[in-house]
Motif scaffolding. Structure first.
Motif, PDB file in Angstrom:
ATOM      1  N   LEU A 152      54.082 -87.715 -15.446  1.00 48.05           N
ATOM      2  CA  LEU A 152      55.453 -87.445 -15.080  1.00 48.05           C
ATOM      3  C   LEU A 152      55.962 -88.741 -14.813  1.00 48.05           C
ATOM      4  CD1 LEU A 152      54.473 -85.143 -11.952  1.00 48.05           C
ATOM      5  CD2 LEU A 152      56.012 -84.579 -14.062  1.00 48.05           C
ATOM      6  N   ALA A 153      57.307 -88.821 -14.970  1.00 44.61           N
ATOM      7  CA  ALA A 153      58.261 -90.087 -14.904  1.00 44.61           C
ATOM      8  C   ALA A 153      59.091 -90.050 -14.074  1.00 44.61           C
ATOM      9  CB  ALA A 153      58.551 -90.665 -16.344  1.00 44.61           C
ATOM     10  N   PRO A 154      59.970 -91.055 -13.508  1.00 48.79           N
ATOM     11  CA  PRO A 154      60.964 -91.020 -12.593  1.00 48.79           C
ATOM     12  C   PRO A 154      62.213 -90.049 -13.138  1.00 48.79           C
ATOM     13  CG  PRO A 154      60.098 -93.357 -12.758  1.00 48.79           C
ATOM     14  CD  PRO A 154      59.376 -92.440 -13.483  1.00 48.79           C
ATOM     15  N   GLY A 155      62.606 -89.567 -12.366  1.00 45.90           N
ATOM     16  CA  GLY A 155      63.703 -88.505 -12.809  1.00 45.90           C
ATOM     17  C   GLY A 155      63.114 -87.191 -13.288  1.00 45.90           C
ATOM     18  N   GLY A 156      62.022 -87.022 -13.207  1.00 46.53           N
ATOM     19  CA  GLY A 156      61.388 -85.796 -13.293  1.00 46.53           C
ATOM     20  C   GLY A 156      61.145 -85.350 -14.873  1.00 46.53           C
ATOM     21  N   ARG A 157      60.897 -86.562 -15.635  1.00 44.38           N
ATOM     22  CA  ARG A 157      60.788 -86.470 -16.881  1.00 44.38           C
ATOM     23  C   ARG A 157      59.100 -86.083 -17.183  1.00 44.38           C
ATOM     24  NH1 ARG A 157      61.402 -91.427 -19.681  1.00 44.38           N
ATOM     25  NH2 ARG A 157      61.508 -92.490 -17.599  1.00 44.38           N
ATOM     26  N   ILE A 158      58.802 -85.201 -18.191  1.00 44.42           N
ATOM     27  CA  ILE A 158      57.554 -84.525 -18.306  1.00 44.42           C
ATOM     28  C   ILE A 158      57.020 -84.946 -19.640  1.00 44.42           C
ATOM     29  CG2 ILE A 158      55.919 -82.691 -18.566  1.00 44.42           C
ATOM     30  CD1 ILE A 158      57.727 -81.364 -16.424  1.00 44.42           C
ATOM     31  N   ALA A 159      56.034 -85.279 -19.942  1.00 47.02           N
ATOM     32  CA  ALA A 159      55.184 -85.312 -21.374  1.00 47.02           C
ATOM     33  C   ALA A 159      53.859 -84.356 -21.218  1.00 47.02           C
ATOM     34  CB  ALA A 159      54.719 -86.981 -21.562  1.00 47.02           C
ATOM     35  N   ARG A 160      53.759 -83.699 -22.122  1.00 48.75           N
ATOM     36  CA  ARG A 160      52.607 -82.853 -22.084  1.00 48.75           C
ATOM     37  C   ARG A 160      52.248 -82.365 -23.594  1.00 48.75           C
ATOM     38  NH1 ARG A 160      54.402 -77.018 -19.351  1.00 48.75           N
ATOM     39  NH2 ARG A 160      52.336 -76.707 -19.968  1.00 48.75           N
ATOM     40  N   PHE A 161      51.063 -81.887 -23.908  1.00 49.91           N
ATOM     41  CA  PHE A 161      50.471 -81.556 -25.199  1.00 49.91           C
ATOM     42  C   PHE A 161      50.408 -79.928 -25.128  1.00 49.91           C
ATOM     43  CE2 PHE A 161      49.631 -86.030 -24.496  1.00 49.91           C
ATOM     44  CZ  PHE A 161      49.823 -86.321 -25.676  1.00 49.91           C
ATOM     45  N   PRO A 162      50.455 -79.287 -26.289  1.00 48.46           N
ATOM     46  CA  PRO A 162      50.136 -77.823 -26.370  1.00 48.46           C
ATOM     47  C   PRO A 162      48.802 -77.518 -25.820  1.00 48.46           C
ATOM     48  CG  PRO A 162      51.223 -78.417 -28.343  1.00 48.46           C
ATOM     49  CD  PRO A 162      50.904 -79.695 -27.707  1.00 48.46           C
ATOM     50  N   ALA A 163      47.706 -78.337 -26.355  1.00 46.48           N
ATOM     51  CA  ALA A 163      46.291 -78.370 -26.096  1.00 46.48           C
ATOM     52  C   ALA A 163      45.818 -76.944 -26.411  1.00 46.48           C
ATOM     53  CB  ALA A 163      46.163 -78.846 -24.449  1.00 46.48           C
ATOM     54  N   ILE A 164      45.741 -76.449 -27.443  1.00 42.99           N
ATOM     55  CA  ILE A 164      45.302 -75.312 -27.740  1.00 42.99           C
ATOM     56  C   ILE A 164      44.154 -75.399 -28.815  1.00 42.99           C
ATOM     57  CG2 ILE A 164      45.705 -72.926 -29.036  1.00 42.99           C
ATOM     58  CD1 ILE A 164      48.769 -73.572 -28.280  1.00 42.99           C
TER      59      ILE A 164
ATOM     60  N   GLY B  10      45.805 -87.121  -8.083  1.00 47.53           N
ATOM     61  CA  GLY B  10      45.525 -88.590  -8.224  1.00 47.53           C
ATOM     62  C   GLY B  10      46.799 -89.463  -8.055  1.00 47.53           C
ATOM     63  N   LEU B  11      47.765 -88.853  -7.634  1.00 44.08           N
ATOM     64  CA  LEU B  11      49.012 -89.686  -7.475  1.00 44.08           C
ATOM     65  C   LEU B  11      49.299 -89.774  -6.000  1.00 44.08           C
ATOM     66  CD1 LEU B  11      51.812 -88.146  -9.824  1.00 44.08           C
ATOM     67  CD2 LEU B  11      50.428 -90.282 -10.019  1.00 44.08           C
ATOM     68  N   PRO B  12      50.131 -90.785  -5.594  1.00 41.76           N
ATOM     69  CA  PRO B  12      50.189 -91.224  -4.184  1.00 41.76           C
ATOM     70  C   PRO B  12      50.984 -89.920  -3.304  1.00 41.76           C
ATOM     71  CG  PRO B  12      50.686 -93.021  -5.422  1.00 41.76           C
ATOM     72  CD  PRO B  12      50.375 -91.862  -6.329  1.00 41.76           C
ATOM     73  N   ASP B  13      51.179 -89.716  -2.283  1.00 41.77           N
ATOM     74  CA  ASP B  13      51.940 -88.615  -1.568  1.00 41.77           C
ATOM     75  C   ASP B  13      53.360 -89.213  -1.269  1.00 41.77           C
ATOM     76  OD1 ASP B  13      49.731 -86.982  -1.711  1.00 41.77           O
ATOM     77  OD2 ASP B  13      48.956 -87.624   0.083  1.00 41.77           O
ATOM     78  N   GLU B  14      53.522 -90.433  -1.339  1.00 37.81           N
ATOM     79  CA  GLU B  14      54.798 -90.843  -1.020  1.00 37.81           C
ATOM     80  C   GLU B  14      55.326 -91.539  -2.408  1.00 37.81           C
ATOM     81  OE1 GLU B  14      54.329 -94.098   1.821  1.00 37.81           O
ATOM     82  OE2 GLU B  14      54.249 -92.558   3.375  1.00 37.81           O
ATOM     83  N   GLY B  15      56.773 -91.233  -2.439  1.00 38.36           N
ATOM     84  CA  GLY B  15      57.454 -91.891  -3.603  1.00 38.36           C
ATOM     85  C   GLY B  15      57.637 -90.896  -4.694  1.00 38.36           C
ATOM     86  N   GLU B  16      58.286 -91.076  -5.725  1.00 38.26           N
ATOM     87  CA  GLU B  16      58.569 -90.419  -6.917  1.00 38.26           C
ATOM     88  C   GLU B  16      57.172 -90.248  -7.686  1.00 38.26           C
ATOM     89  OE1 GLU B  16      62.058 -89.019  -9.828  1.00 38.26           O
ATOM     90  OE2 GLU B  16      62.009 -90.999  -9.109  1.00 38.26           O
ATOM     91  N   PRO B  17      56.756 -88.895  -8.219  1.00 36.60           N
ATOM     92  CA  PRO B  17      55.660 -88.825  -8.847  1.00 36.60           C
ATOM     93  C   PRO B  17      55.670 -89.471 -10.405  1.00 36.60           C
ATOM     94  CG  PRO B  17      56.658 -86.860  -8.638  1.00 36.60           C
ATOM     95  CD  PRO B  17      57.207 -87.656  -7.712  1.00 36.60           C
TER      96      PRO B  17
END
Length: 345
Positions: free
Chosen positions: A148-160, A125-132
């Motif tokens: 995902l945020a600039p600089g490669g920062r990640i947010a996620r959940f355990p989702a169990i 769902g993200l563009p193919d250009e620029g930082e995701p």
């Protein structure tokens, strides 16, 4: 799945990649050339390491990889430049590490990356250009979110599941429909059309008959999944109980997205919130309208985008990113799997 291209030999496709998207209910595998041409594909069943173990779960991928490689024209063992595996149940870093080691042992590629399957949806769902940059919520058999945020920062959940505070997904919604139908029938809950619609779906006269059939095996427990689309049908007809369940699912989806955006400091940013998985891709307007409304309240600049293409598209895009493929390759790949669409277009 059919191969839409002429078979090619390994020597003819230097830089080829292997994309794997393995969900709870189905697995897609694709061999893709460096120019984005899909050379061979295969589809199989669900991927459930918590049920069968890591080794057996990965072993189930072997015939699918062999099938995709055969359709791509490989006469010997597959060996590509990069393997990108986006896998359901790869929820914790330790699980990703174990799965990476198991897949690497098969020697399918020079390098291997394993990520939760939510990242495949996000990439699609993200563009193919620029930082995701953006957030994705997958609502299929279960529910999960990643960003995902600039600089490669990640947010996620355990989702169990309930253990990690999750609510929703197709399996959960089916159980809710069954629970509320039982209570509507015996008077412990609010009256609902579910009390008749749920047993009638299985050709039974009432909830006591269905409860007995499910308990004693007359109706397979696996068929409970069929109640999720039924729930949306009853909700669309105006049933208050069914609509309340759908509304709760919308709130949970937006809550996950908003929390991920907040962690990434993107609540005020104009970024996509990618929506996918069977429940969301089904296009239920009651659910999507509420998500759009609630998201506008929590993150006014965010833009909801529904991805209807197979999630293996995202895994393949990540693989092409890894090998530095040009934008033309991404475009060709997207054309094969269909473009994403913004909700309301």
């Amino acid at each position: 799945m059919s191969n839409l291209t002429e078979p090619a030999s390994p020597a003819a496709v230097p830089g080829a990649v292997l994309a794997i998207d393995a969900g709870n209910s189905k697995t897609d595998v694709a061999v893709v050339a460096a120019d984005g041409t899909v050379l061979g594909e295969a589809r199989g069943g669900g991927f459930r390491p918590p049920v069968v173990g890591t080794e057996q779960a990965v072993a189930i991928l072997v015939p699918l990889v062999a099938e995709a490689a055969s359709r791509a024209g490989w006469s010997g063992p597959l060996h590509v430049e990069h393997v990108q595996a986006c896998l359901a149940n790869a929820d914790l870093p330790v699980e990703e590490e174990r799965l990476t080691a198991e897949i690497r042992a098969y020697g399918w590629g020079r390098s291997v990356t394993v990520a939760n399957d939510t990242f495949a949806l996000l990439r699609a769902g993200l563009p193919d250009e620029g930082e995701p940059t953006g957030v994705a919520v997958v609502c299929g058999t279960g529910i999960n979110c990643a960003g995902l945020a600039p600089g490669g920062r990640i947010a996620r959940f355990p989702a169990i599941g309930r253990l990690s505070g999750d609510w929703g997904g197709g399996g959960h919604l089916a159980e809710e429909a069954l629970w509320w139908a039982a209570r509507a029938h015996d008077g412990r809950g609010e009256a609902s059309a579910l009390a008749h619609a749920v047993p009638a779906h299985f050709g039974l006269p009432d909830m006591p008959s269905l409860i007995e059939a499910l308990h004693l095996g007359g109706v397979s427990a696996t068929r409970r999944q069929e109640l999720t689309p039924l729930l949306f049908e009853v909700a669309a007809d105006g049933d208050a109980v069914a609509r309340a369940i759908v509304a709760q699912q919308a709130r949970e989806i937006v809550t996950m997205a908003a929390v991920a955006l907040a962690r990434l400091e993107l609540l005020e940013a104009e970024v996509p919130v990618v929506l996918g998985g069977g429940v969301l891709a089904a296009g239920h307007s009651l659910l999507l309208d509420q998500i759009e409304e609630l998201l506008a309240e929590r993150a006014p600049a965010a833009r909801p985008v529904v991805v209807t293409a197979p999630p293996v598209l995202g895994a393949a895009l990540l693989a092409l990113d890894h090998v530095g493929a040009p934008n033309a390759a991404h475009n060709r790949l997207r054309a094969h799997y269909m473009q994403t669409r913004a909700y309301g277009t």
